[in-house]
Design a protein around this motif. Structure first.
Motif, PDB file in Angstrom:
ATOM      1  N   LEU A 255      16.567   6.474 -18.692  1.00  0.00           N
ATOM      2  CA  LEU A 255      15.253   6.724 -18.099  1.00  0.00           C
ATOM      3  C   LEU A 255      15.060   5.741 -16.954  1.00  0.00           C
ATOM      4  CD1 LEU A 255      11.979   7.563 -19.880  1.00  0.00           C
ATOM      5  CD2 LEU A 255      11.971   5.613 -18.316  1.00  0.00           C
ATOM      6  N   VAL A 256      14.652   6.257 -15.783  1.00  0.00           N
ATOM      7  CA  VAL A 256      14.507   5.419 -14.593  1.00  0.00           C
ATOM      8  C   VAL A 256      13.049   5.381 -14.144  1.00  0.00           C
ATOM      9  CG1 VAL A 256      15.176   5.088 -12.181  1.00  0.00           C
ATOM     10  CG2 VAL A 256      16.862   5.939 -13.836  1.00  0.00           C
ATOM     11  N   LEU A 257      12.484   4.193 -14.111  1.00  0.00           N
ATOM     12  CA  LEU A 257      11.153   3.966 -13.546  1.00  0.00           C
ATOM     13  C   LEU A 257      11.379   3.569 -12.083  1.00  0.00           C
ATOM     14  CD1 LEU A 257       9.630   1.911 -16.500  1.00  0.00           C
ATOM     15  CD2 LEU A 257       9.368   4.360 -16.044  1.00  0.00           C
ATOM     16  N   LYS A 258      11.161   4.485 -11.164  1.00  0.00           N
ATOM     17  CA  LYS A 258      11.662   4.347  -9.798  1.00  0.00           C
ATOM     18  C   LYS A 258      10.966   3.265  -8.990  1.00  0.00           C
ATOM     19  CE  LYS A 258      13.168   9.171  -9.496  1.00  0.00           C
ATOM     20  NZ  LYS A 258      13.039  10.447  -8.752  1.00  0.00           N
ATOM     21  N   ARG A 259       9.654   3.146  -9.103  1.00  0.00           N
ATOM     22  CA  ARG A 259       8.912   2.256  -8.203  1.00  0.00           C
ATOM     23  C   ARG A 259       8.750   0.848  -8.761  1.00  0.00           C
ATOM     24  NH1 ARG A 259       6.735   7.313  -7.768  1.00  0.00           N
ATOM     25  NH2 ARG A 259       6.692   8.178  -5.661  1.00  0.00           N
ATOM     26  N   GLN A 260       8.417   0.731 -10.029  1.00  0.00           N
ATOM     27  CA  GLN A 260       8.267  -0.575 -10.650  1.00  0.00           C
ATOM     28  C   GLN A 260       8.183  -0.401 -12.152  1.00  0.00           C
ATOM     29  OE1 GLN A 260       3.939  -0.920  -8.989  1.00  0.00           O
ATOM     30  NE2 GLN A 260       4.159  -2.534 -10.521  1.00  0.00           N
ATOM     31  N   SER A 261       8.366  -1.499 -12.850  1.00  0.00           N
ATOM     32  CA  SER A 261       8.267  -1.438 -14.307  1.00  0.00           C
ATOM     33  C   SER A 261       6.825  -1.208 -14.715  1.00  0.00           C
ATOM     34  CB  SER A 261       8.780  -2.738 -14.913  1.00  0.00           C
ATOM     35  OG  SER A 261       8.673  -2.719 -16.321  1.00  0.00           O
ATOM     36  N   ALA A 262       6.653  -0.534 -15.829  1.00  0.00           N
ATOM     37  CA  ALA A 262       5.342  -0.281 -16.418  1.00  0.00           C
ATOM     38  C   ALA A 262       5.506  -0.349 -17.932  1.00  0.00           C
ATOM     39  CB  ALA A 262       4.819   1.094 -15.997  1.00  0.00           C
ATOM     40  N   PRO A 263       4.420  -0.580 -18.678  1.00  0.00           N
ATOM     41  CA  PRO A 263       4.540  -0.597 -20.152  1.00  0.00           C
ATOM     42  C   PRO A 263       5.062   0.749 -20.649  1.00  0.00           C
ATOM     43  CG  PRO A 263       2.402  -1.455 -19.436  1.00  0.00           C
ATOM     44  CD  PRO A 263       3.038  -0.839 -18.232  1.00  0.00           C
ATOM     45  N   TRP A 264       6.293   0.776 -21.112  1.00  0.00           N
ATOM     46  CA  TRP A 264       6.939   2.068 -21.383  1.00  0.00           C
ATOM     47  C   TRP A 264       7.237   2.351 -22.847  1.00  0.00           C
ATOM     48  CZ3 TRP A 264      11.625   1.289 -23.750  1.00  0.00           C
ATOM     49  CH2 TRP A 264      12.287   0.078 -23.508  1.00  0.00           C
ATOM     50  N   LYS A 265       7.291   1.370 -23.680  1.00  0.00           N
ATOM     51  CA  LYS A 265       7.790   1.583 -25.035  1.00  0.00           C
ATOM     52  C   LYS A 265       6.930   2.553 -25.836  1.00  0.00           C
ATOM     53  CE  LYS A 265      10.072  -2.913 -25.278  1.00  0.00           C
ATOM     54  NZ  LYS A 265      10.127  -4.238 -25.957  1.00  0.00           N
ATOM     55  N   LYS A 280      17.605  10.821 -27.811  1.00  0.00           N
ATOM     56  CA  LYS A 280      16.913   9.550 -27.647  1.00  0.00           C
ATOM     57  C   LYS A 280      17.341   8.871 -26.345  1.00  0.00           C
ATOM     58  CE  LYS A 280      14.891   9.545 -31.770  1.00  0.00           C
ATOM     59  NZ  LYS A 280      13.433   9.570 -31.939  1.00  0.00           N
ATOM     60  N   VAL A 281      16.365   8.249 -25.698  1.00  0.00           N
ATOM     61  CA  VAL A 281      16.665   7.410 -24.542  1.00  0.00           C
ATOM     62  C   VAL A 281      17.227   6.092 -25.059  1.00  0.00           C
ATOM     63  CG1 VAL A 281      15.670   6.158 -22.582  1.00  0.00           C
ATOM     64  CG2 VAL A 281      14.893   8.480 -23.111  1.00  0.00           C
ATOM     65  N   LEU A 282      18.318   5.634 -24.440  1.00  0.00           N
ATOM     66  CA  LEU A 282      18.957   4.400 -24.884  1.00  0.00           C
ATOM     67  C   LEU A 282      18.747   3.247 -23.911  1.00  0.00           C
ATOM     68  CD1 LEU A 282      22.328   5.872 -26.207  1.00  0.00           C
ATOM     69  CD2 LEU A 282      20.210   5.455 -27.453  1.00  0.00           C
ATOM     70  N   HIS A 283      18.691   3.566 -22.608  1.00  0.00           N
ATOM     71  CA  HIS A 283      18.544   2.529 -21.599  1.00  0.00           C
ATOM     72  C   HIS A 283      17.433   2.895 -20.620  1.00  0.00           C
ATOM     73  CE1 HIS A 283      23.076   1.600 -22.333  1.00  0.00           C
ATOM     74  NE2 HIS A 283      22.303   0.926 -23.170  1.00  0.00           N
ATOM     75  N   VAL A 284      16.649   1.897 -20.228  1.00  0.00           N
ATOM     76  CA  VAL A 284      15.577   2.074 -19.242  1.00  0.00           C
ATOM     77  C   VAL A 284      15.877   1.187 -18.040  1.00  0.00           C
ATOM     78  CG1 VAL A 284      13.113   1.823 -18.773  1.00  0.00           C
ATOM     79  CG2 VAL A 284      13.882   2.667 -21.005  1.00  0.00           C
ATOM     80  N   LEU A 285      15.860   1.783 -16.844  1.00  0.00           N
ATOM     81  CA  LEU A 285      16.126   1.064 -15.609  1.00  0.00           C
ATOM     82  C   LEU A 285      14.842   0.934 -14.794  1.00  0.00           C
ATOM     83  CD1 LEU A 285      18.999   1.885 -16.539  1.00  0.00           C
ATOM     84  CD2 LEU A 285      19.549   2.325 -14.132  1.00  0.00           C
TER      85      LEU A 285
END
Length: 363
Positions: A255-265, A280-285
């Motif tokens: 899963l890619v958060l393109k612009r900036q990190s946000a509370p994602w969990k 399931k998503v395993l890695h977040v970028l």
């Protein structure tokens, strides 16, 4: 003292009185009083009456944590009666006065913080707005209020019998770090001097309660601000990334958060639950900063929000290495680091972080 309090109740016409018990105070009634007086217009400027005298409590508009009665139609919010077993919708923990007040007034508090006072007063007819208020209402209960309910009702976060059967023991005491302990420390010590005059003694005790109410209220407001102004807006950001995750991995594991990190969990787990069988998503970028040349992070999704165990940690051979040495080990240029526990790493570019994520999935 009781006579003076009775006179105040009768002569302050037009001002709402909120009653609770005097004596040793706790986090639940301190927060219940704060939520009403700070966030509900009816109680703005409300007088606080701390007593156990039934006659004085009967003259109060609202009573919390005393009186042996739970009747929201009469604004009575006690939980100490033997027959009481009310819980928040979908949760198992018996409510305290904080949970009771929040259950009945929390939606209005949240609506007002979101800038929807008219909807708070008249009911929210917009399905999306109502859903958003409900999301935050449940989240704040689970993240903040429920722990107070459990603390006041003597409910442990863990099954004590299960811990004993497993032979598990705490390595150290963490009791002093709870919200309940924080409020409890504001009570007078056993050997603190007490004024001889009962009225003065009660006034001194009430000042301590006011301080405790304000203190725990500040923590509540921080959570209220976070969940309405940061956590809730992040939901749409994560939903968009979740919908487009196959762009980076055919199985949707990145899963890619393109612009900036946000509370994602929280939002990721919720979105996954809504699509059972979808993988399931395993890695977040995500980029470290919202600037064009920012470095990128690759973070492993925990098995649960508060867990230190990752669904798929970064390879053991990469852990604890940095920069050119990590480049040689991972085979990916631009590497910055991989944490010793393998839960997070970094690369100078998005392309490098994506390459690390893809390679880690195959190891």
């Amino acid at each position: 003292m009781a006579e003076n309090a009775a006179k105040r109740l009768k002569t302050d016409n037009g001002v709402v009185a909120v009653g609770t018990h005097n004596g040793h105070f706790h986090a639940d009634e301190a927060l219940a009083v704060y939520m009403l007086r700070t966030h509900i217009p009816l109680y703005s400027g409300a007088r606080l009456v701390r007593t156990r005298d039934p006659a004085l409590l009967a003259e109060c508009h609202t009573v919390v944590d005393v009186g042996g009665e739970y009747d929201p139609s009469r604004n009575r919010f006690d939980h100490h009666q033997r027959s009481f077993a009310t819980t928040f919708p979908g949760r198992p923990t018996k409510l305290s006065s904080a949970g009771l007040v929040y259950m009945h007034f929390g939606r209005e508090i949240i609506s007002r913080r979101l800038g929807r006072p008219q909807q708070a007063a008249e009911g929210d007819d917009d399905d999306n707005n109502s859903e958003q208020v409900g999301l935050v209402w449940r989240k704040i209960y689970e993240s903040f209020i429920e722990a107070l309910d459990a603390h006041d009702n003597g409910i442990s976060a863990y099954d004590s019998a299960g811990l004993a059967a497993a032979g598990l023991e705490k390595k150290f005491s963490d009791g002093g770090f709870t919200l309940g302990a924080m409020v409890g420390r504001l009570n007078p010590n056993w050997n603190d001097p007490i004024p001889d005059d009962p009225v003065a003694a009660q006034e001194a005790e009430d000042r301590r309660f006011e301080l405790a109410s304000q203190r725990i209220g500040e923590e509540f407001d921080r959570d209220l601000d976070y969940f309405t102004r940061a956590w809730l807006p992040a939901r749409e950001v994560v939903a968009q990334a979740f919908a487009g995750r196959q762009e980076y991995d055919g199985e949707g594991r990145i899963l890619v958060l393109k612009r900036q990190s946000a509370p994602w969990k929280d939002h990721l787990y919720s979105l996954e639950e809504q699509q059972p069988g979808g993988g399931k998503v395993l890695h977040v970028l995500y980029p470290e900063k919202p600037v064009p040349d920012a470095k990128w992070r690759i973070q492993c999704v925990p098995v649960a929000k508060d867990s230190f165990e990752s669904r798929k940690p970064l390879p053991e051979a990469w852990r604890g290495f940095r920069d050119e040495e990590l480049d040689g080990i991972s085979g990916v240029g631009g590497s910055v680091f991989v944490h010793a526990s393998g839960f997070i790493g970094g690369n100078k570019t998005f392309e490098g972080a994506l390459a690390m994520a893809k390679k880690a999935l195959e190891i």
